[in-house]
Write a protein that holds these residues in place. Sequence first.
Motif, mmCIF file in Angstrom:
data_model
loop_
_atom_site.group_PDB
_atom_site.id
_atom_site.type_symbol
_atom_site.label_atom_id
_atom_site.label_comp_id
_atom_site.label_asym_id
_atom_site.label_seq_id
_atom_site.Cartn_x
_atom_site.Cartn_y
_atom_site.Cartn_z
ATOM 1 N N GLU A 154 0.831 -1.206 0.000
ATOM 2 C CA GLU A 154 0.000 0.000 0.000
ATOM 3 C C GLU A 154 0.866 1.258 0.000
ATOM 4 O OE1 GLU A 154 -0.271 -2.516 2.040
ATOM 5 O OE2 GLU A 154 -2.221 -3.424 1.612
ATOM 6 N N ALA A 155 1.884 1.259 0.864
ATOM 7 C CA ALA A 155 2.769 2.420 0.931
ATOM 8 C C ALA A 155 3.566 2.577 -0.354
ATOM 9 C CB ALA A 155 3.720 2.288 2.132
ATOM 10 N N SER B 69 3.620 5.801 -3.347
ATOM 11 C CA SER B 69 4.822 6.532 -3.763
ATOM 12 C C SER B 69 5.047 6.475 -5.265
ATOM 13 C CB SER B 69 6.057 5.970 -3.044
ATOM 14 O OG SER B 69 6.339 4.655 -3.483
ATOM 15 N N HIS B 70 4.202 5.735 -5.987
ATOM 16 C CA HIS B 70 4.361 5.603 -7.433
ATOM 17 C C HIS B 70 3.180 6.215 -8.163
ATOM 18 C CE1 HIS B 70 7.962 3.202 -8.010
ATOM 19 N NE2 HIS B 70 7.618 2.455 -6.975
ATOM 20 N N ALA C 266 5.042 6.874 -25.145
ATOM 21 C CA ALA C 266 5.768 5.613 -24.936
ATOM 22 C C ALA C 266 6.913 5.800 -23.970
ATOM 23 C CB ALA C 266 6.296 5.101 -26.268
ATOM 24 N N GLY C 267 7.494 6.985 -23.976
ATOM 25 C CA GLY C 267 8.594 7.244 -23.060
ATOM 26 C C GLY C 267 8.130 7.568 -21.666
ATOM 27 N N GLY C 268 6.830 7.763 -21.490
ATOM 28 C CA GLY C 268 6.343 8.142 -20.179
ATOM 29 C C GLY C 268 5.332 7.178 -19.614
ATOM 30 N N VAL C 269 4.047 7.521 -19.760
ATOM 31 C CA VAL C 269 2.999 6.803 -19.049
ATOM 32 C C VAL C 269 2.905 5.340 -19.443
ATOM 33 C CG1 VAL C 269 0.527 6.714 -18.593
ATOM 34 C CG2 VAL C 269 1.688 8.922 -18.747
ATOM 35 N N SER C 270 2.790 5.029 -20.721
ATOM 36 C CA SER C 270 2.458 3.664 -21.133
ATOM 37 C C SER C 270 3.659 2.732 -21.186
ATOM 38 C CB SER C 270 1.775 3.678 -22.502
ATOM 39 O OG SER C 270 2.692 4.100 -23.499
ATOM 40 N N MET D 184 9.296 5.019 -12.525
ATOM 41 C CA MET D 184 9.933 3.741 -12.829
ATOM 42 C C MET D 184 9.842 2.820 -11.613
ATOM 43 S SD MET D 184 13.334 5.260 -14.666
ATOM 44 C CE MET D 184 13.734 3.862 -15.678
ATOM 45 N N LYS D 185 9.584 1.579 -11.858
ATOM 46 C CA LYS D 185 9.519 0.587 -10.789
ATOM 47 C C LYS D 185 10.727 -0.328 -10.949
ATOM 48 C CE LYS D 185 4.496 1.011 -10.795
ATOM 49 N NZ LYS D 185 4.534 2.120 -11.780
#
Length: 587
Positions: free
Chosen positions: A135-136, A140-141, A296-300, A146-147
């Motif tokens: 959850e925490a 934060s994302h 493509a470089g960001g959200v998706s 980036m994960k």
Amino acid sequence: PNFTPRLSKKRCGRGESDTYMEKTAKTHSVVVQVVSSLRWLMRFEECTEQKLKPTKHSLNKKIKMPTPKKTSTRISSGAALAVVAMMPAMVLSFTPSSPSDRATITSTPKTQQSLSAAPMEMTKVKPSPVVVSEEAEALSHSDTTMKLTPSFELFQMLAEQEGGIVPDVMSGNAKRDGAVLKSEEPDSLESLKLVNYEGLGGKQKISGLPDPFKMVEKELQPFSDSIKELVSSDQPILSMAAKHFFEKRHGKRFRPTIVQLMAKAVAAATPESISQEGEESHSNGDIMNGSDFEKAGGVSGWQWSGASSVEVEGGVVTPENHQGSDVWRRQAQLGQIVEMIHVASLIHDDVLDEADTRRGGEAVHKLYSNKVAVLAGDYLLARASVLLARLENTAVVQIMATALESLVAGEIMQLKSAPESLLEMESYLRKSYYKTASLICYACRSTALLGGHAYDSTVATACEEFGFHLGLAYQIQDDILDFTAAATVLGKPALADMDLGLSTAPILYAAQEYPHLRPLVMRRFKKKGDKQEALETLYKSDTAMDKAKELAKFHAQRAVDALLRLPESESRNALVRLTHAVVTRKK
């Protein structure tokens, strides 16, 4: 267990209190101490905030306590915060993970004796020093962040014959095709094996490859000179402490050299792109246009993001336009940042380890004080953070911040590992990753991003994999030298790890051969004669030191394999020579 702290009758003032606590019996577990301390702090907080006069009663009325021996301890608010800060790591290290573990914790002394006499069953322990709830973590994302996956989950830590597991293919390690970046011209180092070179069993001379330190010495000079100014402060003592290592010029600036060579190596590779059909492309013209590419470089597609905007002639960094460009400046600045983070970690480590020397000179806390040393390390990290933000690449900021988190995680893991995990080679390598390899591998991937390469590109993946294996090879060789080199050669105390109760690759391999070493390792050589017995057993072993050297060579070869996926260049070949130097060095 009958262990519950009492508050004294004396007046409880703000920020301090006198306590009477029962002398802890040997059979009390650390878990009980943590819970009891937490109860005490909660009661203490209630007392200080509400200005209550504590009554003589137990915090747990069901437990009858014998009259404790009266001792007085003054507790400051800073000390209370320190205890609270340590609790997550303590609970993590000692929380039982199975019903049998819980039974061990709550067993009687008689039961504990019978358990200790029983044969020990080894189980795989996977310590995670930093634990964040899902959850925490989710809070934060966002869709654009980036994960990151830890490098030890992307790349192999142990050879298969030692039980090593080949990681699953995922974002971060998917693109590892050795032919993608190669030109039609043959690679002179194709299928290179380090064992064919002098110092590792072969006859070939490594001197035929470019000298890594001489290649970038002149390029690093301006940055080496300016780093002392970057850490200056208006407080003379703090400024002198922070600049100590940089002014003495100890060492060869190993990490900035890696970053600078890697910057030149990735400049020889054409940035990969993602075509509108979703396929890989190496043509600058075959890329998404406008908002589609930005999306493509960001959200998706976060795994394609991270590449810095490159403003050079032609829009792509090449060996011809690289040096002196803004890209080159940022990559060199990243080398400075990495060195500042590394030096800060050394200063803090020396305080924790109570070391007297570092790099052939006195440790900072010996020259000044513990307080000044801690502040100097904090100041270096603060300055590094400012410079990191100036790189203007949020992906690089996140990656390097993760490296910083890893350094702290490694220290927690070193201090608070469960006894069983101290025998696991995988646990040792994971700790080595946190403390040493993480900073190198994340710096290498960040260098690729600053050069215009995407996070999940073949180039960036090769860079991180190289740094991961090079960092582990470096640490393993360092641990070998701890037993084979004199303190005057190392520039730091020999056998320092054993003095801290740490078991490294040579001792772990010796414990596999001689099971009587296992209890010594699990109790961190605390009993008289433990260290001497471990040393004698190690030197008696015919295989332990050789296995440790083979492990270092395994990681060095994997580092070279990753490098050879990049296009051939002098800087790439210099990194191959640097890798050879890491596992053949004598200090």
